[in-house]
Design a protein around this motif. Structure first.
Motif, mmCIF file in Angstrom:
data_model
loop_
_atom_site.group_PDB
_atom_site.id
_atom_site.type_symbol
_atom_site.label_atom_id
_atom_site.label_comp_id
_atom_site.label_asym_id
_atom_site.label_seq_id
_atom_site.Cartn_x
_atom_site.Cartn_y
_atom_site.Cartn_z
ATOM 1 N N TYR A 189 38.846 42.865 26.896
ATOM 2 C CA TYR A 189 40.253 42.942 27.283
ATOM 3 C C TYR A 189 40.698 44.396 27.413
ATOM 4 O O TYR A 189 41.348 44.784 28.398
ATOM 5 C CB TYR A 189 41.110 42.209 26.251
ATOM 6 N N HIS A 190 40.340 45.226 26.443
ATOM 7 C CA HIS A 190 40.754 46.627 26.484
ATOM 8 C C HIS A 190 40.069 47.379 27.618
ATOM 9 O O HIS A 190 40.672 48.272 28.227
ATOM 10 C CB HIS A 190 40.476 47.294 25.140
ATOM 11 N N LEU A 191 38.840 47.041 27.915
ATOM 12 C CA LEU A 191 38.161 47.676 29.046
ATOM 13 C C LEU A 191 38.846 47.319 30.358
ATOM 14 O O LEU A 191 38.986 48.168 31.251
ATOM 15 C CB LEU A 191 36.690 47.249 29.079
ATOM 16 N N ILE A 192 39.280 46.078 30.484
ATOM 17 C CA ILE A 192 40.000 45.657 31.689
ATOM 18 C C ILE A 192 41.318 46.424 31.819
ATOM 19 O O ILE A 192 41.683 46.898 32.898
ATOM 20 C CB ILE A 192 40.254 44.137 31.655
ATOM 21 N N VAL A 193 42.039 46.553 30.689
ATOM 22 C CA VAL A 193 43.307 47.288 30.703
ATOM 23 C C VAL A 193 43.075 48.738 31.109
ATOM 24 O O VAL A 193 43.810 49.295 31.948
ATOM 25 C CB VAL A 193 43.992 47.212 29.325
ATOM 26 N N LEU A 194 42.047 49.379 30.542
ATOM 27 C CA LEU A 194 41.748 50.768 30.885
ATOM 28 C C LEU A 194 41.364 50.907 32.351
ATOM 29 O O LEU A 194 41.742 51.867 33.021
ATOM 30 C CB LEU A 194 40.618 51.291 29.992
ATOM 31 N N PHE A 195 40.616 49.940 32.869
ATOM 32 C CA PHE A 195 40.202 49.971 34.270
ATOM 33 C C PHE A 195 41.420 49.865 35.189
ATOM 34 O O PHE A 195 41.529 50.587 36.184
ATOM 35 C CB PHE A 195 39.227 48.827 34.552
ATOM 36 N N VAL A 196 42.342 48.965 34.845
ATOM 37 C CA VAL A 196 43.557 48.801 35.649
ATOM 38 C C VAL A 196 44.395 50.069 35.616
ATOM 39 O O VAL A 196 44.901 50.539 36.661
ATOM 40 C CB VAL A 196 44.379 47.594 35.140
ATOM 41 N N ALA A 198 43.347 53.147 35.013
ATOM 42 C CA ALA A 198 42.652 54.206 35.755
ATOM 43 C C ALA A 198 42.789 53.996 37.262
ATOM 44 O O ALA A 198 42.972 54.956 38.012
ATOM 45 C CB ALA A 198 41.174 54.216 35.356
ATOM 46 N N SER A 199 42.735 52.747 37.697
ATOM 47 C CA SER A 199 42.878 52.446 39.129
ATOM 48 C C SER A 199 44.244 52.844 39.636
ATOM 49 O O SER A 199 44.383 53.384 40.736
ATOM 50 C CB SER A 199 42.636 50.945 39.370
ATOM 51 N N ARG A 200 45.286 52.594 38.823
ATOM 52 C CA ARG A 200 46.633 52.964 39.236
ATOM 53 C C ARG A 200 46.817 54.471 39.298
ATOM 54 O O ARG A 200 47.513 54.991 40.175
ATOM 55 C CB ARG A 200 47.650 52.343 38.274
ATOM 56 N N LEU A 201 46.191 55.178 38.343
ATOM 57 C CA LEU A 201 46.296 56.637 38.344
ATOM 58 C C LEU A 201 45.587 57.265 39.538
ATOM 59 O O LEU A 201 46.015 58.289 40.073
ATOM 60 C CB LEU A 201 45.730 57.202 37.036
ATOM 61 N N LEU A 202 44.472 56.662 39.936
ATOM 62 C CA LEU A 202 43.683 57.205 41.042
ATOM 63 C C LEU A 202 44.198 56.779 42.408
ATOM 64 O O LEU A 202 43.840 57.378 43.423
ATOM 65 C CB LEU A 202 42.219 56.784 40.893
ATOM 66 N N SER A 203 45.027 55.748 42.446
ATOM 67 C CA SER A 203 45.518 55.242 43.740
ATOM 68 C C SER A 203 46.680 56.075 44.264
ATOM 69 O O SER A 203 47.304 56.838 43.544
ATOM 70 C CB SER A 203 45.968 53.791 43.580
#
Length: 203
Positions: A189-196, A198-203
């Motif tokens: 769950y925490h890995l998914i949250v971190l991935f989301v 990071a995706s928002r920061l990079l977008s």
């Protein structure tokens, strides 16, 4: 209370042997979970304050809807973890414990998670004292904090295993399986949250 928490953290099997009777008390587990939510709520304000070295006004403003999420989120997780542990112990290992005792003892066992919820506050205080430091040391310190958090998550898993062993009268190996599955779900769950994030920061 200090000696009870000490036994919980360092002698969990002895602690949970006393928490398997028909009587239950959700007050202390509720306070443990609530404390973690409160730490999460105030963390942005503390980080903002110390990032300005106390010279600028705090600019961390949480949306109104975020406040109940910070408070209620840990309780939702508590019930979810309890349900997972209860389901595994009952369906696969013929556990004898009730859901309410599973809920109680799962709540006690999240004490290490409540402790590590202080990590962001410690980071803010630490970096405000040392000021600018070389990038390599910066990364090493952050890495160290992350490793510490992982160890506390594993510690929680160990307490869950002891709790389920005593609550459901199952073998230690089976309780370790139930706790390990729950920890893996927590980490996923925490890995998914971190991935989301990071995706928002990079977008």
């Amino acid at each position: 209370m200090y000696y009870e928490f000490k036994e919980l953290l360092f002698s969990p099997r002895a602690f949970f042997s006393k928490k398997t009777g028909p009587a239950f008390n959700l007050l202390v587990p509720t306070l443990i979970v609530l404390t973690g939510g409160v730490f999460g709520l105030i963390t942005p304000y503390v980080i903002s304050y110390f990032s300005h070295e106390g010279l600028a006004p705090v600019n961390a403003i949480l949306p109104v809807f975020a406040v109940p999420l910070y408070i209620l989120g840990p309780f939702v997780a508590w019930f979810l973890f309890s349900g997972i542990l209860y389901g595994i112990c009952k369906l696969f290992f013929s556990g004898t414990g009730t859901f309410i005792l599973t809920l109680q003892n799962t709540g006690y066992a999240v004490l290490p998670l409540t402790i590590i919820s202080l990590v962001p506050l410690i980071q803010a205080l630490f970096f405000s004292k040392i000021g600018e430091i070389p990038g390599t040391y910066d990364v090493l310190i952050l890495f160290g904090f992350n490793i510490l958090s992982l160890l506390f998550i594993i510690w929680t898993g160990y307490l869950w295993a002891a709790a389920m062993e005593k609550t459901h009268a199952i073998t230690r190996s089976r309780s370790l399986v139930a706790a390990s599955v729950t920890v893996l779900i927590y980490l996923a769950y925490h890995l998914i949250v971190l991935f989301v994030m990071a995706s928002r920061l990079l977008s």
